[in-house]
Design an enzyme around this catalytic site. Structure first.
Site, short mmCIF file in Angstrom:
data_model
loop_
_atom_site.label_atom_id
_atom_site.label_comp_id
_atom_site.label_asym_id
_atom_site.label_seq_id
_atom_site.Cartn_x
_atom_site.Cartn_y
_atom_site.Cartn_z
N HIS A 88 0.84 -1.20 0.00
CA HIS A 88 0.00 0.00 0.00
C HIS A 88 0.87 1.24 0.00
O HIS A 88 1.89 1.30 0.69
CB HIS A 88 -0.96 0.01 1.19
CG HIS A 88 -0.30 0.05 2.54
ND1 HIS A 88 0.06 1.23 3.15
CD2 HIS A 88 0.07 -0.93 3.40
CE1 HIS A 88 0.60 0.97 4.33
NE2 HIS A 88 0.63 -0.34 4.51
N ASP A 90 -0.58 4.27 0.65
CA ASP A 90 -1.14 5.26 1.57
C ASP A 90 -0.42 5.15 2.92
O ASP A 90 0.17 4.12 3.25
CB ASP A 90 -2.66 5.07 1.74
CG ASP A 90 -3.05 3.72 2.31
OD1 ASP A 90 -2.45 2.71 1.91
OD2 ASP A 90 -3.94 3.67 3.18
N GLU A 160 -5.16 1.09 2.71
CA GLU A 160 -4.89 0.04 3.70
C GLU A 160 -4.97 0.58 5.12
O GLU A 160 -5.44 -0.09 6.01
CB GLU A 160 -3.50 -0.55 3.47
CG GLU A 160 -3.30 -1.92 4.13
CD GLU A 160 -2.82 -1.83 5.56
OE1 GLU A 160 -2.92 -2.82 6.29
OE2 GLU A 160 -2.36 -0.75 5.99
N GLU A 161 -4.52 1.81 5.30
CA GLU A 161 -4.37 2.33 6.66
C GLU A 161 -5.70 2.77 7.28
O GLU A 161 -5.79 2.93 8.49
CB GLU A 161 -3.38 3.50 6.68
CG GLU A 161 -1.95 3.11 6.34
CD GLU A 161 -1.27 2.30 7.44
OE1 GLU A 161 -1.94 1.91 8.40
OE2 GLU A 161 -0.06 2.06 7.30
N HIS A 378 4.32 4.42 12.05
CA HIS A 378 3.25 5.24 12.62
C HIS A 378 3.75 6.24 13.67
O HIS A 378 2.95 6.86 14.35
CB HIS A 378 2.12 4.38 13.23
CG HIS A 378 1.40 3.53 12.21
ND1 HIS A 378 0.11 3.11 12.37
CD2 HIS A 378 1.79 3.04 11.02
CE1 HIS A 378 -0.25 2.38 11.33
NE2 HIS A 378 0.76 2.32 10.49
ZN LIG Z 1 1.30 -1.05 6.40
#
Ligand SMILES: [Zn+2]
Length: 405
Positions: A88, A90, A160-161, A378
């Site tokens: 992904h 994103d 995805e996130e 993150h």
């Molecule tokens: Zn990821």
């Protein structure tokens, strides 16, 4: 003055320019693709892959109430075996941008680290897979295999996130309707815990949430004989459902677990016996169960705990997080060998942690997750060692060499 016989041309040790893992990671990080924005990230991949001879599709999915999402599917070759690299582009929001020592969308390289949101989760992983595939194709006449067999593809989503509605789940369905058949998948999520090479994720537990509802009868606290208090009853049921283990683990998984997360009677008055009580719970379950058998087991236990006095039921939440596992075999063996050759480490085949798009891919083909080290994902100052980008590219290259050998 030119020499008559000049020095031999300098050997190019590895590819440089726009298609090495570091510059692709930088180009991707510089696109602020916080879900649902694409911000040009898929275009970066589209350009590189088209130039390398891939057939590239950009597919947008939409659904009422959700943002439209761009996705990308690119393939070279039209025969089996077909290996796909998934991921992904994103990313999660950067948080307080002023707290970053290097801009979250700068892709700055400092002291051997590349900084930026998505550096490890998972633009870096995608960049390494693209760089490895390009290098592999260059060394093999531009084809997956000289005899014309074999296919390599990329399955990249921008969703995805967040809610993951217009992403991998629909892209896989779209691909299946086109007749695409995947034999194996490598998902480049940051699977490693401490150091590159320590962990391959070969499965994930399933996740199922529900709410337990208990019916009583409302009344005055001074006259409990005219009421039925659901509070002691729901307490008994919570204890009963929590205490009895769902299983004792399996070859690949830890024991399943049912965890209550809230209890609520919605009662603000201290002189009223409430009429209802409810409790929310989540179950993380292993391959001893399917979603269906798990629900049945919990409902049977509830019925037993209720006896013929307590009135209770469970409302299950819809869930598409089914348990899956890719059992050890030739595919995991070749990945382990490729990782060991580059890092000197024998990775653990793990099924721990939260969910990823692998849960969707696993319905189409065996999938393993191997990418960068997840420590800073993150977080403020998400970053990856440059050395890891180089090593991961070599690992993916090793996977390709072994896969098509
Ligand atoms: Zn990821």
């Amino acid at each position: 003055m030119p020499h008559k016989a000049g020095p031999p041309p300098r050997r190019r040790v590895k590819s440089v320019g726009m298609t090495d893992a570091i510059s692709i990671t930088r180009d991707l990080v510089r696109c602020p693709s916080v879900t649902p924005a694409d911000a040009g990230a898929l275009g970066v991949l589209e350009n590189i892959l088209k130039a390398a001879g891939f057939e590239v599709h950009r597919v947008t999915f939409s659904e009422p109430g959700t943002a439209d999402i761009d996705n990308l599917y690119a393939r070279i070759g039209n025969q089996a075996p077909h290996i796909t690299f998934a991921g992904h582009t994103d990313v999660v929001p950067p948080g307080d941008e002023s707290a970053w020592t290097h801009g979250p969308f700068s892709g700055e390289v400092k002291d051997g680290f590349l900084y930026g949101r998505g550096a490890v989760d998972m633009k870096g992983g995608i960049a390494c897979s693209v760089a490895a595939v390009l290098e592999y194709l260059k060394d093999n006449g531009g084809k997956p295999r000289e005899d014309g067999q074999g296919s390599i593809s990329f399955l990249i989503t921008g969703d995805e996130e967040d809610v993951s509605i217009n992403g991998t789940i629909k892209l896989l369905k779209w691909a299946a309707e086109r007749g695409e058949k995947f034999d194996h998948c490598v998902l480049g999520e940051p699977s490693n815990v401490e150091v590159l090479g320590d962990t391959i994720k070969v499965g994930r537990r399933g996740s199922q949430s529900g709410t337990l509802h208990v019916e009583g009868m409302q009344g005055h606290v001074a006259y409990p004989h005219r009421a039925a208090n659901p509070v002691p009853d729901i307490s008994r049921l919570i204890v009963a459902l929590s205490d009895e283990p769902l299983d004792h683990g399996s070859a690949q998984f830890q024991a399943s677990n049912l965890e209550f997360t809230s209890v609520d009677v919605g009662n603000a008055a201290s002189n009223v016996i409430p009429g209802q009580a409810r409790a929310k719970f989540n179950i993380r379950y292993n391959d001893n169960h399917t979603q269906e058998s798990l629900r049945k087991l919990v409902e049977e236990r509830l019925t037993k705990a209720c006896g013929n006095r307590i009135r209770a039921r469970i409302a299950w939440e819809p869930s598409n997080s089914n348990v899956f596992v890719t059992k050890p075999g030739p595919f995991t063996d070749l990945a382990v060998a490729a990782i060991e050759a580059v890092t000197g480490r024998k990775p653990e085949l793990s099924t721990s942690g939260g969910t990823s798009d692998a849960r969707f891919i696993s319905s189409y083909c065996p999938v393993i997750e191997f990418g960068l080290v997840g420590q800073t994902m993150h977080q403020i100052n998400e970053r990856t060692p440059i050395a890891d980008l180089e090593k991961l590219t070599q690992v993916y290259r090793g996977v390709l060499d072994r896969y098509f050998a």
